[in-house]
Design a protein around this motif. Structure first.
Motif, PDB file in Angstrom:
ATOM      1  N   ILE A 220       0.859  -1.187   0.000  1.00  0.00           N
ATOM      2  CA  ILE A 220       0.000   0.000   0.000  1.00  0.00           C
ATOM      3  C   ILE A 220       0.889   1.229   0.000  1.00  0.00           C
ATOM      4  N   GLY A 221       0.714   2.100  -0.994  1.00  0.00           N
ATOM      5  CA  GLY A 221       1.541   3.301  -1.044  1.00  0.00           C
ATOM      6  C   GLY A 221       1.158   4.208  -2.190  1.00  0.00           C
ATOM      7  N   PRO A 222       1.634   5.447  -2.173  1.00  0.00           N
ATOM      8  CA  PRO A 222       1.280   6.422  -3.208  1.00  0.00           C
ATOM      9  C   PRO A 222       1.946   6.086  -4.546  1.00  0.00           C
ATOM     10  N   ASP A 305      -1.899  -5.369  -9.852  1.00  0.00           N
ATOM     11  CA  ASP A 305      -1.552  -3.963  -9.640  1.00  0.00           C
ATOM     12  C   ASP A 305      -2.829  -3.140  -9.547  1.00  0.00           C
ATOM     13  N   GLU A 306      -2.861  -2.193  -8.630  1.00  0.00           N
ATOM     14  CA  GLU A 306      -4.053  -1.364  -8.381  1.00  0.00           C
ATOM     15  C   GLU A 306      -5.263  -2.258  -8.080  1.00  0.00           C
ATOM     16  N   LEU A 307      -5.177  -3.003  -7.012  1.00  0.00           N
ATOM     17  CA  LEU A 307      -6.175  -4.007  -6.647  1.00  0.00           C
ATOM     18  C   LEU A 307      -7.610  -3.487  -6.617  1.00  0.00           C
ATOM     19  N   MET A 348      -1.790  -1.310  -4.127  1.00  0.00           N
ATOM     20  CA  MET A 348      -2.904  -0.374  -4.178  1.00  0.00           C
ATOM     21  C   MET A 348      -2.461   0.969  -3.611  1.00  0.00           C
ATOM     22  N   ASN A 349      -3.150   2.013  -4.041  1.00  0.00           N
ATOM     23  CA  ASN A 349      -2.978   3.329  -3.434  1.00  0.00           C
ATOM     24  C   ASN A 349      -3.771   3.367  -2.133  1.00  0.00           C
ATOM     25  N   PRO A 350      -3.377   4.174  -1.163  1.00  0.00           N
ATOM     26  CA  PRO A 350      -4.122   4.239   0.090  1.00  0.00           C
ATOM     27  C   PRO A 350      -5.432   5.011  -0.019  1.00  0.00           C
ATOM     28  N   SER A 351      -5.634   5.702  -1.150  1.00  0.00           N
ATOM     29  CA  SER A 351      -6.843   6.498  -1.333  1.00  0.00           C
ATOM     30  C   SER A 351      -7.080   6.686  -2.825  1.00  0.00           C
ATOM     31  N   PRO A 352      -8.260   7.118  -3.242  1.00  0.00           N
ATOM     32  CA  PRO A 352      -8.535   7.308  -4.672  1.00  0.00           C
ATOM     33  C   PRO A 352      -7.544   8.252  -5.340  1.00  0.00           C
ATOM     34  N   TYR A 373     -13.469   3.550  -1.477  1.00  0.00           N
ATOM     35  CA  TYR A 373     -12.366   3.008  -2.274  1.00  0.00           C
ATOM     36  C   TYR A 373     -11.861   1.689  -1.677  1.00  0.00           C
ATOM     37  N   LEU A 374     -11.628   1.681  -0.366  1.00  0.00           N
ATOM     38  CA  LEU A 374     -11.084   0.481   0.279  1.00  0.00           C
ATOM     39  C   LEU A 374     -12.125  -0.621   0.430  1.00  0.00           C
ATOM     40  N   SER A 375     -13.401  -0.256   0.435  1.00  0.00           N
ATOM     41  CA  SER A 375     -14.456  -1.263   0.597  1.00  0.00           C
ATOM     42  C   SER A 375     -14.616  -2.129  -0.654  1.00  0.00           C
TER      43      SER A 375
END
Length: 511
Positions: A220-222, A305-307, A348-352, A373-375
């Motif tokens: 998880i990261g930007p 990538d980008e789950l 994945m990114n931590p946010s949209p 986003y995470l849901s």
């Protein structure tokens, strides 16, 4: 005149021998029975042109062909050569009593050349089991089939070579492949090496643990933090495949038609499907089922990538294969099972917007947007991912450092040593080979904690608001950390490190 020749059909990763009966009698017509699909029905046009262009003829009589067993659906153009040889023998253009001792397969071009087929390896295995003398197939598939010892494999360029072989005009040389030599051909330097990674020492450590225990992993990261770069290097530190694993993996890729003149796969596969991939492409399927990405990643790595960008149903279809290490595809008249024992690595990114709690971020997201986003990733899917780790951007000072980091070769030595410990631990169990596969029973047996470790784990779950599902995952990862250190027991420092790898289980992680 009635004659019999033999081909083969592939279902799942196994083959079934097909008997092709050809009868030529008075009259005119071409009748093909035995549940052939359209590609096989069209074969008469390819066969007629190929024979004409190589100096032979399709007899102008009544040709009746039965493909037995007649209740089994046959598909594909790989039966062209089988049918052509049967017709030529039944019409007297081939004078040989040995055609029934060979499996013959190959798609015909109009000039008589043979095009590659799918599933050459399982066909060769079945041919050997049933006592056939040899297997005649396109040259491009010869190395793949020849890894089966005890079976003469003849790779040919065109149908004329097959005809001349049976008529005694030429001698075909069997393709010889030393299976063990092919297996031990390894790359001295991996294509992607951890030595090229600047900084990210904690992430390298995390990936070493994942490789050592076969744990599923999510990064998880930007954007730009290096998630994809790190994931591509994971196969370089995984233990080498055993010969059994290499044969299993080769069979699956053979069925999918992805061998490309390779004898034996000796490198673990790395599959990275795009996020718009469909369910059937991931799990396998179609009118005539083919293995999907999770089976092509068997004994290797599946990288998503980008789950959260993947469709929800695509992610959910992976839950059962992650648990059972196989995927079953059911149709009205048959059921096919493909093996799918793979390491799942997701990012994945931590946010949209891609940034989380960063005051200088170019795009910010509200807590509600982040929750939506995470849901997209369900709890049951996260249940099957042992390690969650946050990846942060590399500072300029480390990024500009010209010195190489620790190489994949060095990391791999420690991973292999840990896997050896696990192999001995589970040597009496057929279904468990490494720590990630442990059930609750085995966790209780091999991850016993002292009072200090138990108190630490209890405190962490209460203070960090870890969910109940994190408990077994922490113990599994702790066992792997202990194995990397060569420790017989799981200690408090192993528990402490494993607790760090459960980011998404923390309530309030969203801020």
């Amino acid at each position: 005149m009635l004659t019999k020749v033999f081909g083969s059909a592939v279902f799942g990763v196994d083959a079934t021998t097909i008997t092709v009966e050809v009868n030529i009698d008075k009259g005119i017509g071409y009748h093909l029975v035995g549940l052939p699909d359209n590609a096989i029905k069209e074969s008469c046009y390819r066969i007629a042109a190929a024979l004409k262009n190589t100096g032979y003829e399709l007899p102008g009589k009544k040709i009746t062909i039965n493909m037995a067993p007649a209740d089994l659906r046959k598909e594909g153009s790989a039966y062209d050569a089988t049918l052509a040889i049967g017709i030529l023998e039944a019409s007297g253009q081939i004078k040989s009593s040995e055609t029934d001792q060979y499996i013959i397969m190959g798609e015909l071009s109009l000039d008589g050349s043979l095009q590659p087929i799918k599933g050459a390896l399982p066909i060769a295995i079945k041919a050997k089991e049933e006592g056939f003398k040899g297997f005649i197939l396109p040259q491009q598939n010869a190395k793949e089939a020849a890894i089966v010892s005890g079976l003469d494999v003849y790779g040919v360029e065109n149908v004329s070579q097959v005809i001349d072989f049976f008529n005694g005009k030429t001698v075909l040389e069997p393709t010889i492949v030393n299976t063990r030599e092919e297996f031990f051909k390894t790359l001295d330097f991996p294509e992607f090496d951890f030595a090229e990674v600047r900084g990210q020492e904690s992430i390298k450590r995390c990936m070493e643990i994942a490789a050592a225990g076969g744990h599923n992993l999510i990064l998880i990261g930007p954007p730009g933090a290096g998630k994809t770069m790190l994931a591509k290097r994971l196969p370089s530190i995984l233990p080498p495949m055993t010969l059994k694993e290499a044969l299993e993996t080769t069979k699956i890729h053979s069925v999918a038609g992805k061998m490309k003149d390779i004898g034996l796969m000796n490198q673990r596969p790395f599959r990275s499907p795009h996020h718009n991939t469909s369910c059937s492409a991931i799990a396998g399927g179609g009118s005539y089922p083919q293995p999907g990405e999770i089976s092509l990643a068997h004994n290797g790595v599946l990288f998503l990538d980008e789950l959260p960008e993947f469709k929800r149903d695509v992610l959910e279809v992976m839950r059962q294969p992650l648990e059972d290490r196989e995927v079953t595809i059911s149709r009205s008249k048959f059921t096919i099972t493909y093996p799918s024992s793979f390491m799942l690595v997701a990012s994945m990114n931590p946010s949209p917007g891609g940034y989380f709690n960063d005051p200088d971020a170019p795009v910010s997201s509200s807590p509600a947007e982040m929750q939506r986003y995470l849901s997209k990733i369900s709890g049951p899917l996260l249940d099957r991912i042992d390690i969650h780790v946050e990846v942060t951007p590399v500072p300029f000072e480390k990024l500009s450092d010209v010195r190489n980091g620790e190489s994949s070769v060095e990391i791999r030595k420690r991973v292999i040593a840990a896997r050896d410990i696990q192999s001995k631990r589970f040597e009496k169990l057929e279904s468990i080979h490494y720590n990630a596969q442990m059930t609750t029973k085995h966790i209780r047996e091999h991850c016993k904690l002292d009072d200090t470790s138990l108190q630490l784990l209890k405190s962490a779950m209460e203070r960090l608001n870890l969910s109940a599902r994190a408990y077994d995952r922490i113990l599994k990862v702790s066992r792997t950390i202990a194995d990397l250190e060569g420790s017989e027991s799981v200690k408090s420092d192993h528990i402490s490190e494993a607790i760090q790898y459960r980011s998404l289980d923390r309530e309030g992680w969203l801020g």
